[in-house]
Motif scaffolding. Structure first.
Motif, PDB file in Angstrom:
ATOM      1  N   UNK A   1      -0.354  12.931 -29.892  1.00 44.36           N
ATOM      2  CA  UNK A   1      -0.941  13.897 -28.957  1.00 44.36           C
ATOM      3  C   UNK A   1      -2.131  13.300 -28.217  1.00 44.36           C
ATOM      4  N   UNK A   2      -2.977  12.602 -28.953  1.00 41.49           N
ATOM      5  CA  UNK A   2      -4.175  12.031 -28.331  1.00 41.49           C
ATOM      6  C   UNK A   2      -3.772  10.967 -27.305  1.00 41.49           C
ATOM      7  N   UNK A   3      -2.766  10.170 -27.645  1.00 42.15           N
ATOM      8  CA  UNK A   3      -2.319   9.130 -26.714  1.00 42.15           C
ATOM      9  C   UNK A   3      -1.778   9.762 -25.435  1.00 42.15           C
ATOM     10  N   UNK A   4      -1.020  10.850 -25.587  1.00 36.61           N
ATOM     11  CA  UNK A   4      -0.423  11.497 -24.414  1.00 36.61           C
ATOM     12  C   UNK A   4      -1.466  12.245 -23.589  1.00 36.61           C
ATOM     13  N   UNK A   5      -2.489  12.792 -24.265  1.00 36.35           N
ATOM     14  CA  UNK A   5      -3.594  13.421 -23.544  1.00 36.35           C
ATOM     15  C   UNK A   5      -4.398  12.346 -22.816  1.00 36.35           C
TER      16      UNK A   5
ATOM     17  N   UNK B   1       0.839  -1.188   0.000  1.00 39.96           N
ATOM     18  CA  UNK B   1       0.000   0.000   0.000  1.00 39.96           C
ATOM     19  C   UNK B   1       0.877   1.241   0.000  1.00 39.96           C
ATOM     20  N   UNK B   2       0.350   2.333  -0.532  1.00 37.04           N
ATOM     21  CA  UNK B   2       1.108   3.575  -0.508  1.00 37.04           C
ATOM     22  C   UNK B   2       2.164   3.683  -1.597  1.00 37.04           C
ATOM     23  N   UNK B   3       1.990   2.936  -2.676  1.00 36.64           N
ATOM     24  CA  UNK B   3       2.940   3.005  -3.782  1.00 36.64           C
ATOM     25  C   UNK B   3       2.736   4.264  -4.617  1.00 36.64           C
ATOM     26  N   UNK B   4       3.743   4.585  -5.420  1.00 34.27           N
ATOM     27  CA  UNK B   4       3.631   5.749  -6.293  1.00 34.27           C
ATOM     28  C   UNK B   4       3.937   5.351  -7.733  1.00 34.27           C
ATOM     29  N   UNK B   5       3.083   5.790  -8.635  1.00 35.25           N
ATOM     30  CA  UNK B   5       3.241   5.431 -10.039  1.00 35.25           C
ATOM     31  C   UNK B   5       3.305   6.684 -10.908  1.00 35.25           C
ATOM     32  N   UNK B   6       4.148   6.629 -11.920  1.00 39.04           N
ATOM     33  CA  UNK B   6       4.318   7.777 -12.810  1.00 39.04           C
ATOM     34  C   UNK B   6       4.196   7.306 -14.259  1.00 39.04           C
ATOM     35  N   UNK B   7       3.348   7.984 -15.019  1.00 35.67           N
ATOM     36  CA  UNK B   7       3.199   7.675 -16.443  1.00 35.67           C
ATOM     37  C   UNK B   7       3.721   8.853 -17.260  1.00 35.67           C
ATOM     38  N   UNK B   8       4.154   8.570 -18.483  1.00 33.71           N
ATOM     39  CA  UNK B   8       4.679   9.643 -19.318  1.00 33.71           C
ATOM     40  C   UNK B   8       3.600  10.214 -20.234  1.00 33.71           C
ATOM     41  N   UNK B   9       3.369  11.522 -20.080  1.00 41.02           N
ATOM     42  CA  UNK B   9       2.564  12.252 -21.042  1.00 41.02           C
ATOM     43  C   UNK B   9       3.553  13.060 -21.883  1.00 41.02           C
ATOM     44  N   UNK B  10       3.136  14.171 -22.426  1.00 40.88           N
ATOM     45  CA  UNK B  10       4.016  15.018 -23.230  1.00 40.88           C
ATOM     46  C   UNK B  10       3.329  16.365 -23.372  1.00 40.88           C
ATOM     47  N   UNK B  11       4.105  17.412 -23.611  1.00 41.23           N
ATOM     48  CA  UNK B  11       3.448  18.697 -23.876  1.00 41.23           C
ATOM     49  C   UNK B  11       2.543  18.569 -25.107  1.00 41.23           C
ATOM     50  N   UNK B  12       2.850  17.583 -25.974  1.00 40.07           N
ATOM     51  CA  UNK B  12       2.007  17.376 -27.157  1.00 40.07           C
ATOM     52  C   UNK B  12       0.578  17.006 -26.752  1.00 40.07           C
ATOM     53  N   UNK B  13       0.417  16.490 -25.533  1.00 37.75           N
ATOM     54  CA  UNK B  13      -0.920  16.158 -25.052  1.00 37.75           C
ATOM     55  C   UNK B  13      -1.792  17.406 -24.914  1.00 37.75           C
ATOM     56  N   UNK B  14      -1.172  18.546 -24.669  1.00 37.09           N
ATOM     57  CA  UNK B  14      -1.921  19.802 -24.532  1.00 37.09           C
ATOM     58  C   UNK B  14      -1.701  20.741 -25.704  1.00 37.09           C
ATOM     59  N   UNK B  15      -0.509  20.692 -26.276  1.00 39.69           N
ATOM     60  CA  UNK B  15      -0.149  21.625 -27.350  1.00 39.69           C
ATOM     61  C   UNK B  15       0.285  20.813 -28.557  1.00 39.69           C
ATOM     62  N   UNK B  16      -0.683  20.395 -29.335  1.00 41.82           N
ATOM     63  CA  UNK B  16      -0.370  19.505 -30.448  1.00 41.82           C
ATOM     64  C   UNK B  16       0.168  20.281 -31.643  1.00 41.82           C
ATOM     65  N   UNK B  17       0.788  19.545 -32.545  1.00 47.47           N
ATOM     66  CA  UNK B  17       1.258  20.143 -33.790  1.00 47.47           C
ATOM     67  C   UNK B  17       0.617  19.431 -34.956  1.00 47.47           C
ATOM     68  N   UNK B  18       0.888  19.918 -36.164  1.00 49.51           N
ATOM     69  CA  UNK B  18       0.365  19.260 -37.355  1.00 49.51           C
ATOM     70  C   UNK B  18       0.870  17.817 -37.412  1.00 49.51           C
ATOM     71  N   UNK B  19       0.049  16.941 -37.933  1.00 49.37           N
ATOM     72  CA  UNK B  19       0.425  15.541 -38.176  1.00 49.37           C
ATOM     73  C   UNK B  19       0.788  14.782 -36.916  1.00 49.37           C
ATOM     74  N   UNK B  20       0.245  15.224 -35.811  1.00 48.01           N
ATOM     75  CA  UNK B  20       0.598  14.581 -34.546  1.00 48.01           C
ATOM     76  C   UNK B  20      -0.615  14.088 -33.770  1.00 48.01           C
ATOM     77  N   UNK B  21      -1.754  13.890 -34.485  1.00 47.50           N
ATOM     78  CA  UNK B  21      -2.957  13.598 -33.704  1.00 47.50           C
ATOM     79  C   UNK B  21      -2.823  12.318 -32.876  1.00 47.50           C
ATOM     80  N   UNK B  22      -2.183  11.280 -33.433  1.00 46.34           N
ATOM     81  CA  UNK B  22      -2.128  10.002 -32.705  1.00 46.34           C
ATOM     82  C   UNK B  22      -1.266  10.136 -31.449  1.00 46.34           C
TER      83      UNK B  22
END
Lengths: 261, 74
Positions: A165-169, A142-163
């Motif tokens: 960005x969406x995965x990171x969001x 009990x009391x464990x800590x978990x960290x997953x990787x998102x990316x700024x692309x999750x909030x600030x996407x660019x062209x041709x990055x929908x997959x």
């Protein structure tokens, strides 16, 4: 002025540990006294991590255990097996980090469907499977800590990055839901969203092509290194982050504020 | 589904380390909480395609009651 963490006797899992941010997190956790299960696709590079990591310089045997697993194809049974091997050797885990991810361009009008799904499966579904199995009482104190990787692309996407960005969001959103469920076992979970980091993934030609001068210049502190991100990961895994869950943290070298005048 | 398989599934759903059998009273299982109820509800409705109501889960007293809800015959 430096910050060091003491994870002596604690057990952590790092998924995506054969390169980049995952590798760095595995090394630093091990350096801080933790037993680390390093999971990756490439067994040779994992073995390298075991041999060439700085821990071989300290006067105790390396405490990095390695397991080969492809998060794209791993079933719940596969996850159960690798976590079971580790916990039978060292005891239950105190947390984990999921850094596995791939990058690729997916322009709306001409994207490769297989690639788009692979991007999502690696960054998102693999993380879901990992969290499901790793937070079970069988494997986690009990009391464990978990960290997953998102990316700024999750909030600030660019062209041709929908997959990508969406995965990171999606990772950020899932963390908020998971936080509410796993608090039952007093576990915490957060995500970290870096901007451009100089890792092996960045050697990807397409990636390099996207990282043009303008994008790079938005990073007020320059491009990041795996070490810049690992610091936040270790903090979130530590007791000093005991009051933090369900959040996303930007580690972006000033990218977001550097993106507007 | 055999009772054995069902119990294994239920242990997994609740993520419990308690000893469970068909006659176990749900009130005695610490891990039988609202999250476990939602997990069981979603398991019956989505995985098994067995439409049940939340009230039916709330009124279940024993593991056997849940087994019957999940369509298990004794």
């Amino acid at each position: 002025m430096s910050v060091t963490f003491d994870f002596t006797g604690k057990n952590f899992v790092v998924v995506g540990a054969s390169s980049g941010i995952g590798k760095q997190a595995a090394i630093e956790l091990s350096y801080s006294g933790a037993n680390v299960l390093a999971i990756g696709r490439n067994l040779e590079r994992l073995a390298e991590l075991k041999q060439n990591s700085p821990i071989s310089l300290v006067k105790r045997p390396p405490r990095i255990f390695t397991e080969q697993l492809d998060v794209l194809t791993a079933t719940i049974d596969d996850w159960t097996e690798v976590l079971g091997n580790f916990t039978s050797a060292v005891g239950r885990i105190n947390g984990g980090v999921y850094t596995a991810g791939i990058w690729g361009l997916t322009p709306l009008n001409s994207f490769d469907e297989t690639l788009a799904h692979k991007i999502f499966d690696t960054s998102f579904w693999g993380a879901v499977n990992f969290v499901q199995v790793a937070t079970r009482k069988k494997f986690s104190d009990g009391g464990g800590s978990f960290v997953l990787m998102s990316s700024i692309a999750g909030d600030f996407s660019g062209k041709s990055l929908f997959a990508y960005s969406a995965a990171k969001a999606a990772v950020q959103s899932a963390v908020k839901s998971f936080a509410k469920e796993i608090i039952r076992s007093k576990h915490r979970i957060n995500s970290v969203a870096p901007a451009l980091v100089k890792t092996e993934m960045m050697q990807n030609e397409m990636y390099a092509a996207t990282a043009n001068e303008e994008i790079i210049s938005r990073h007020l502190l320059g491009l990041g290194t795996a070490r810049d991100v690992a610091g936040m990961i270790l903090f979130l895994l530590s007791d000093r982050a005991a009051w933090i869950t369900g959040q996303n943290f930007f580690v972006d070298g000033g990218y977001i504020v550097g993106s507007y005048n | 589904m055999t009772a054995e398989n069902f119990i294994a599934k239920l242990i997994n759903l609740m993520d419990t380390e308690a000893e469970i059998n068909l006659s176990t009273k749900l009130a005695d299982v610490e891990d039988w909480d609202s999250l476990s109820m939602v997990s069981f509800f979603s398991y019956c409705n989505s995985t098994l395609g067995k439409k049940i109501l939340p009230e039916q889960i709330k009124s279940a007293q024993t593991v056997e009651d849940l087994y019957k809800l999940a369509g298990g015959a004794l």
